[in-house]
Motif scaffolding. Structure first.
Motif, PDB file in Angstrom:
ATOM      1  N   GLY A  53       0.798  -1.231   0.000  1.00  0.00           N
ATOM      2  CA  GLY A  53       0.000   0.000   0.000  1.00  0.00           C
ATOM      3  C   GLY A  53       0.818   1.261   0.000  1.00  0.00           C
ATOM      4  O   GLY A  53       0.359   2.309   0.481  1.00  0.00           O
ATOM      5  N   ALA A  54       2.081   1.197  -0.512  1.00  0.00           N
ATOM      6  CA  ALA A  54       2.923   2.391  -0.550  1.00  0.00           C
ATOM      7  C   ALA A  54       2.235   3.529  -1.302  1.00  0.00           C
ATOM      8  O   ALA A  54       2.367   4.700  -0.940  1.00  0.00           O
ATOM      9  N   VAL A  55       1.524   3.154  -2.352  1.00  0.00           N
ATOM     10  CA  VAL A  55       0.679   4.107  -3.077  1.00  0.00           C
ATOM     11  C   VAL A  55      -0.715   3.500  -3.122  1.00  0.00           C
ATOM     12  O   VAL A  55      -0.891   2.400  -3.664  1.00  0.00           O
ATOM     13  N   PRO A  56      -1.706   4.137  -2.535  1.00  0.00           N
ATOM     14  CA  PRO A  56      -3.064   3.577  -2.548  1.00  0.00           C
ATOM     15  C   PRO A  56      -3.577   3.363  -3.976  1.00  0.00           C
ATOM     16  O   PRO A  56      -3.283   4.137  -4.892  1.00  0.00           O
ATOM     17  N   LYS A  57      -4.382   2.298  -4.166  1.00  0.00           N
ATOM     18  CA  LYS A  57      -4.888   1.936  -5.489  1.00  0.00           C
ATOM     19  C   LYS A  57      -5.708   3.050  -6.138  1.00  0.00           C
ATOM     20  O   LYS A  57      -5.734   3.185  -7.358  1.00  0.00           O
ATOM     21  N   ASN A  58      -6.366   3.821  -5.312  1.00  0.00           N
ATOM     22  CA  ASN A  58      -7.226   4.856  -5.902  1.00  0.00           C
ATOM     23  C   ASN A  58      -6.432   5.967  -6.586  1.00  0.00           C
ATOM     24  O   ASN A  58      -6.991   6.797  -7.296  1.00  0.00           O
ATOM     25  N   PHE A  59      -5.070   5.965  -6.371  1.00  0.00           N
ATOM     26  CA  PHE A  59      -4.250   6.964  -7.043  1.00  0.00           C
ATOM     27  C   PHE A  59      -3.577   6.414  -8.317  1.00  0.00           C
ATOM     28  O   PHE A  59      -2.927   7.166  -9.050  1.00  0.00           O
ATOM     29  N   PHE A  60      -3.742   5.099  -8.564  1.00  0.00           N
ATOM     30  CA  PHE A  60      -3.130   4.509  -9.771  1.00  0.00           C
ATOM     31  C   PHE A  60      -3.608   5.205 -11.056  1.00  0.00           C
ATOM     32  O   PHE A  60      -2.792   5.546 -11.929  1.00  0.00           O
ATOM     33  N   PRO A  61      -4.909   5.430 -11.225  1.00  0.00           N
ATOM     34  CA  PRO A  61      -5.366   6.098 -12.463  1.00  0.00           C
ATOM     35  C   PRO A  61      -4.771   7.499 -12.633  1.00  0.00           C
ATOM     36  O   PRO A  61      -4.497   7.931 -13.757  1.00  0.00           O
ATOM     37  N   ALA A  62      -4.561   8.194 -11.506  1.00  0.00           N
ATOM     38  CA  ALA A  62      -3.977   9.534 -11.595  1.00  0.00           C
ATOM     39  C   ALA A  62      -2.532   9.461 -12.074  1.00  0.00           C
ATOM     40  O   ALA A  62      -2.075  10.307 -12.861  1.00  0.00           O
ATOM     41  N   VAL A  63      -1.801   8.438 -11.600  1.00  0.00           N
ATOM     42  CA  VAL A  63      -0.416   8.249 -12.050  1.00  0.00           C
ATOM     43  C   VAL A  63      -0.391   7.984 -13.556  1.00  0.00           C
ATOM     44  O   VAL A  63       0.399   8.577 -14.307  1.00  0.00           O
ATOM     45  N   GLU A  64      -1.277   7.091 -13.991  1.00  0.00           N
ATOM     46  CA  GLU A  64      -1.334   6.777 -15.429  1.00  0.00           C
ATOM     47  C   GLU A  64      -1.686   8.024 -16.243  1.00  0.00           C
ATOM     48  O   GLU A  64      -1.090   8.286 -17.286  1.00  0.00           O
ATOM     49  N   LYS A  65      -2.649   8.789 -15.765  1.00  0.00           N
ATOM     50  CA  LYS A  65      -3.062   9.998 -16.479  1.00  0.00           C
ATOM     51  C   LYS A  65      -1.901  10.994 -16.562  1.00  0.00           C
ATOM     52  O   LYS A  65      -1.662  11.612 -17.616  1.00  0.00           O
ATOM     53  N   GLY A  66      -1.153  11.129 -15.483  1.00  0.00           N
ATOM     54  CA  GLY A  66      -0.006  12.031 -15.490  1.00  0.00           C
ATOM     55  C   GLY A  66       1.033  11.611 -16.513  1.00  0.00           C
ATOM     56  O   GLY A  66       1.626  12.455 -17.201  1.00  0.00           O
ATOM     57  N   LEU A  67       1.247  10.291 -16.629  1.00  0.00           N
ATOM     58  CA  LEU A  67       2.219   9.782 -17.601  1.00  0.00           C
ATOM     59  C   LEU A  67       1.731   9.984 -19.035  1.00  0.00           C
ATOM     60  O   LEU A  67       2.502  10.366 -19.920  1.00  0.00           O
ATOM     61  N   ARG A  68       0.437   9.727 -19.266  1.00  0.00           N
ATOM     62  CA  ARG A  68      -0.100   9.874 -20.630  1.00  0.00           C
ATOM     63  C   ARG A  68      -0.053  11.333 -21.084  1.00  0.00           C
ATOM     64  O   ARG A  68       0.163  11.617 -22.257  1.00  0.00           O
ATOM     65  N   ASP A  69      -0.247  12.235 -20.144  1.00  0.00           N
ATOM     66  CA  ASP A  69      -0.107  13.654 -20.490  1.00  0.00           C
ATOM     67  C   ASP A  69       1.355  13.999 -20.768  1.00  0.00           C
ATOM     68  O   ASP A  69       1.669  14.777 -21.679  1.00  0.00           O
ATOM     69  N   ALA A  70       2.241  13.394 -19.987  1.00  0.00           N
ATOM     70  CA  ALA A  70       3.668  13.719 -20.100  1.00  0.00           C
ATOM     71  C   ALA A  70       4.264  13.240 -21.422  1.00  0.00           C
ATOM     72  O   ALA A  70       5.107  13.926 -22.016  1.00  0.00           O
ATOM     73  N   ILE A  71       3.842  12.062 -21.901  1.00  0.00           N
ATOM     74  CA  ILE A  71       4.471  11.508 -23.117  1.00  0.00           C
ATOM     75  C   ILE A  71       4.072  12.278 -24.380  1.00  0.00           C
ATOM     76  O   ILE A  71       4.626  12.043 -25.446  1.00  0.00           O
ATOM     77  N   LYS A  72       3.114  13.197 -24.249  1.00  0.00           N
ATOM     78  CA  LYS A  72       2.747  14.005 -25.426  1.00  0.00           C
ATOM     79  C   LYS A  72       3.900  14.893 -25.862  1.00  0.00           C
ATOM     80  O   LYS A  72       3.956  15.327 -27.011  1.00  0.00           O
ATOM     81  N   LYS A  73       4.839  15.138 -24.920  1.00  0.00           N
ATOM     82  CA  LYS A  73       6.010  15.949 -25.257  1.00  0.00           C
ATOM     83  C   LYS A  73       7.270  15.218 -24.834  1.00  0.00           C
ATOM     84  O   LYS A  73       7.511  14.999 -23.645  1.00  0.00           O
ATOM     85  N   GLY A  74       8.072  14.838 -25.839  1.00  0.00           N
ATOM     86  CA  GLY A  74       9.314  14.144 -25.534  1.00  0.00           C
ATOM     87  C   GLY A  74      10.385  15.096 -25.033  1.00  0.00           C
ATOM     88  O   GLY A  74      10.264  16.317 -25.153  1.00  0.00           O
ATOM     89  N   VAL A  75      11.462  14.528 -24.501  1.00  0.00           N
ATOM     90  CA  VAL A  75      12.508  15.341 -23.879  1.00  0.00           C
ATOM     91  C   VAL A  75      13.535  15.855 -24.891  1.00  0.00           C
ATOM     92  O   VAL A  75      14.291  16.770 -24.592  1.00  0.00           O
ATOM     93  N   LEU A  76      13.576  15.259 -26.106  1.00  0.00           N
ATOM     94  CA  LEU A  76      14.571  15.675 -27.094  1.00  0.00           C
ATOM     95  C   LEU A  76      14.121  16.904 -27.883  1.00  0.00           C
ATOM     96  O   LEU A  76      14.821  17.906 -27.953  1.00  0.00           O
ATOM     97  N   ALA A  77      12.941  16.794 -28.509  1.00  0.00           N
ATOM     98  CA  ALA A  77      12.483  17.877 -29.384  1.00  0.00           C
ATOM     99  C   ALA A  77      10.999  18.174 -29.210  1.00  0.00           C
ATOM    100  O   ALA A  77      10.416  18.894 -30.018  1.00  0.00           O
ATOM    101  N   GLY A  78      10.414  17.591 -28.160  1.00  0.00           N
ATOM    102  CA  GLY A  78       9.013  17.883 -27.890  1.00  0.00           C
ATOM    103  C   GLY A  78       8.029  17.057 -28.690  1.00  0.00           C
ATOM    104  O   GLY A  78       6.825  17.347 -28.695  1.00  0.00           O
ATOM    105  N   TYR A  79       8.502  15.999 -29.388  1.00  0.00           N
ATOM    106  CA  TYR A  79       7.594  15.132 -30.140  1.00  0.00           C
ATOM    107  C   TYR A  79       7.042  14.036 -29.222  1.00  0.00           C
ATOM    108  O   TYR A  79       7.673  13.683 -28.211  1.00  0.00           O
ATOM    109  N   PRO A  80       5.884  13.458 -29.510  1.00  0.00           N
ATOM    110  CA  PRO A  80       5.296  12.431 -28.640  1.00  0.00           C
ATOM    111  C   PRO A  80       6.242  11.244 -28.432  1.00  0.00           C
ATOM    112  O   PRO A  80       6.950  10.838 -29.359  1.00  0.00           O
ATOM    113  N   THR A  81       6.241  10.729 -27.215  1.00  0.00           N
ATOM    114  CA  THR A  81       7.057   9.550 -26.893  1.00  0.00           C
ATOM    115  C   THR A  81       6.204   8.293 -27.056  1.00  0.00           C
ATOM    116  O   THR A  81       5.072   8.235 -26.591  1.00  0.00           O
ATOM    117  N   VAL A  82       6.764   7.296 -27.751  1.00  0.00           N
ATOM    118  CA  VAL A  82       6.045   6.033 -27.995  1.00  0.00           C
ATOM    119  C   VAL A  82       6.953   4.863 -27.606  1.00  0.00           C
ATOM    120  O   VAL A  82       8.129   5.047 -27.293  1.00  0.00           O
TER     121      VAL A  82
END
Length: 690
Positions: free
Chosen positions: A524-553
């Motif tokens: 329970g280090a991270v409660p299950k009810n926060f898992f979707p928020a983590v995923e959402k944060g990652l999906r928003d983040a990959i829209k901009k890559g770290v090299l040139a701002g292109y989507p990460t796949v």
């Protein structure tokens, strides 16, 4: 104009290389037939058929135009098509509506690429073919050289009908090989019978060519020819007529459209040589079950018509040009659109002569006309009786392979541009338009540079919309090549409830088009009810890559540890923590740039195959193979980075003189070479700074 039976209707498409004089021939026909009170000239911008403002400005046909004439009890629908390759969509429309193709050839330049493409288009459409060698009053014209060129290019079916007698570079006398009579033309363009000129053995040789062509039309005539017996005039006329109708003979006429020389002889022969709509217009459609259905040319049968051209004008409204195959199109006859399944209300029907409209009672079987204000009907649609539902073959347009980004001159006018381009695409289906949501650009595709240049001009002149073209951006991607772990910790204290989220995420390469999310949190280090928020944060983040701002796949993110605060933790804090983990971890995971690779299929003459293969290699592509396509044509298949293909349409047209074509479609993403990637990254960073 009175109504004609299909037996007395001829539908003739004029085609050929740009500049050969198609429109001039049509104007000369209109003038002689008294359908026009003046002999229109392209240089003066006063022709009946080149009436669009862009055509007048550029002095070249860019769209199909229609005009009917009456000649010796026959109605002839002239369909003038463009010669420039950038407007080949008009040729496809004209061939769909015609039963015969009149291929105009310059008496000076002879057979060109446009001549070959016109013959090819006519063959694909199953049309009867005739040739008209034009411009013989030009001192540089060489009819007999052009005639031999036609025979060597298109075979023994090419048969002379009218030939010139040239004296001191002037072609004022023309010999009709059917009736073996000569006619001299004065400055007024009027023909006067004259004595047969002394043309030596040439005249007999041409007459013999007709006999050979006639002999091939029946076994009886072939036997007579082999026995050395003379054909009667009736046998020659009937033999040539039969040969033209079944395609075994392609008659050659000649003259000068600017002076109307020998145009009357062509028209006189056309009325009995060309197949009528009743003979040639029958089609095979499909019923609702996809089964073939015979659609006969019968004015008393159920209605079936094909829409072969659309004009969408802000002043005169929308016009749908139709060829009626069966039945009638009239205001009191119900029809449905087989694409939409909806009935279409017809308020009136028109006969078109260029841009001039004339009301008519109906458009009968085999005839051509126009219907105003059909809201949902598009080019290629079938209009038919609800009592007999049938779909006619549509129009096969060339592939639009030249693409550019289109931008409004004023920011905020994107919707205006999109709407106006959509209206132009209604008229010209070779214009393709889409919004690229990755590059945030509107992309317009056409048949070449001139085609899109005309689009920009028409946006301004017709819809008062200013726009400009730019090279399209490329939709690159980013990915990683190494497995890493990273922490994302977000803590914010601002009085009252704070924000707290803490995650440890493992990032690794994975075969996916976007992001694969997983978790293996224990205790329970991270409660299950926060898992979707983590995923959402990652999906928003990959829209901009770290090299040139292109989507990460191609990435898998596994949440495996973290911590939370019973009061301060929230979905927002864990979403932010996930994005911080992404920004901390991805730079250490060997990020790399991916570029889109496309599949190229280029159809080119044998002689250009080496040039195309060399160009593919120059553009960082890989040739996968070649295969013969018949008639001296090869198909080259390759894979090429999409970033290298912006001007390939121009290259292939230049290198093949317009004979080549290609299709190019997205295949997959691959690692971008480091030298190329560095330039892309620098350009992207510079754009972000701007």
């Amino acid at each position: 104009m009175k109504q004609y039976d299909a037996k007395k209707i001829l539908n003739i498409a004029l085609a050929g290389h740009s500049g050969c004089g198609k429109t001039s021939v049509a104007e000369s026909i209109l003038y002689l037939a008294k359908a026009s009170d003046r002999l229109g000239k392209i240089a003066d911008g006063n022709t009946t058929l080149d009436f669009d403002s862009e055509e007048i400005k550029r002095k070249v046909s860019i769209m199909t135009a229609v005009a009917p004439i009456e000649w010796k009890g026959t109605k002839i629908n002239l369909i003038d098509t463009p010669g420039l390759f950038d407007f080949a969509g008009g040729v496809a429309e004209g061939m769909r509506a015609a039963d015969t193709a009149l291929i105009v050839v310059s008496g000076k330049d002879g057979v060109n690429v446009g001549t070959e493409k016109a013959v090819e288009a006519a063959d694909k459409a199953g049309l009867t073919k005739m040739f008209f060698v034009n411009g013989l009053c030009d001192e540089d014209a060489r009819f007999y050289r052009v005639f031999e060129n036609l025979k060597s290019t298109f075979g023994p079916s090419v048969c002379p009908v009218v030939v010139p007698h040239i004296v001191n570079g002037q072609a004022n006398t023309y010999v009709n090989l059917f009736d073996y009579k000569a006619y001299e033309y004065g400055k007024d363009g009027i023909a006067k019978p004259t004595a047969l000129p002394d043309m030596g053995a040439r005249l007999e040789g041409l007459r013999e060519a007709i006999k050979e062509a006639v002999a091939e039309t029946s076994e009886e005539l072939l036997d007579k020819f082999l026995m050395g017996e003379e054909f009667t005039p009736e046998e020659i006329v009937l033999g040539v007529s039969q040969g033209v109708k079944d395609g075994s003979i392609c008659p050659v006429f000649c003259g000068d459209a600017q002076n109307t020389f020998a145009i009357d002889q062509f028209l006189n022969s056309l009325t009995w040589l060309a197949p009528s709509a009743a003979v040639k217009g029958e089609e095979i459609g499909t019923d609702l079950d996809g089964e073939p259905v015979e659609v006969s040319v019968n004015v008393n049968a159920a209605t079936a018509a094909i829409v072969f051209k659309t004009v969408a004008d802000p002043f005169i409204g929308r016009l749908s040009y139709v060829k009626v195959v069966s039945g009638k199109i009239a205001p009191d006859i119900p029809v449905i659109n087989m694409r939409t399944g909806s009935p279409e209300r017809i308020s009136k029907v028109l006969t078109m002569t260029g841009k001039k409209q004339a009301d008519t009672d109906y458009i009968g079987a085999g005839d051509i006309g126009a219907i105003p204000k059909l809201v949902s009907t598009k080019t290629g649609d079938t209009l038919c009786s609800p009592l007999r539902k049938v779909v006619l073959e549509g129009i096969n347009y060339p592939v639009s392979s030249y693409s550019m980004a289109i931008y409004p001159a004023k920011k905020g006018d994107e919707d205006k541009v999109a709407q106006a381009v959509g209206k132009l695409a209604d008229e010209d289906p070779t214009i393709k338009f889409e919004s690229n949501f990755e590059t945030h650009e509107m992309i317009i595709s056409g048949l070449g540079e001139q085609h899109l240049d005309v689009v920009i001009s028409r946006l301004k002149s017709k819809y008062n919309v200013d726009a400009q073209l730019r090279k399209p951006k490329i939709a690159y991607r980013e990915t990683i090549r190494k497995k890493v772990s990273a922490q994302g910790r977000y803590k914010k204290q601002s009085g009252g409830h704070g924000q707290f989220g803490d995650v440890w995420i493992e990032f690794e390469p994975y075969d996916t088009d976007s992001l694969e999310f997983a978790e293996r949190v224990v205790g329970g280090a991270v409660p299950k009810n926060f898992f979707p928020a983590v995923e959402k944060g990652l999906r928003d983040a990959i829209k901009k890559g770290v090299l040139a701002g292109y989507p990460t796949v191609g990435i898998k993110a596994t949440l495996y540890d973290g911590s939370y605060h019973p009061v301060d933790s929230s979905e927002m804090s864990f979403k932010t923590a996930a994005s911080l983990a992404y920004k901390n971890g991805i730079p250490n995971a060997m990020p790399t740039l991916l570029e889109p690779i496309g599949s190229l299929r280029a159809t080119v003459p044998d002689s250009n195959m080496g040039d195309v293969m060399g160009e593919v290699n120059k553009r960082r592509g890989r040739v996968l193979g070649m295969s013969p396509a018949g008639h001296g044509i090869q198909v080259v298949e390759a894979e090429v980075p999409m970033a290298e293909m912006a001007d390939f349409a121009t290259f292939i047209r230049q290198i093949t003189q317009g004979r080549g074509s290609f299709e190019f479609t997205f295949a997959r993403y691959e690692d971008c070479p480091s030298t190329v990637a560095q330039k892309v990254i620098e350009a992207a960073k510079a754009e972000m700074e701007d």
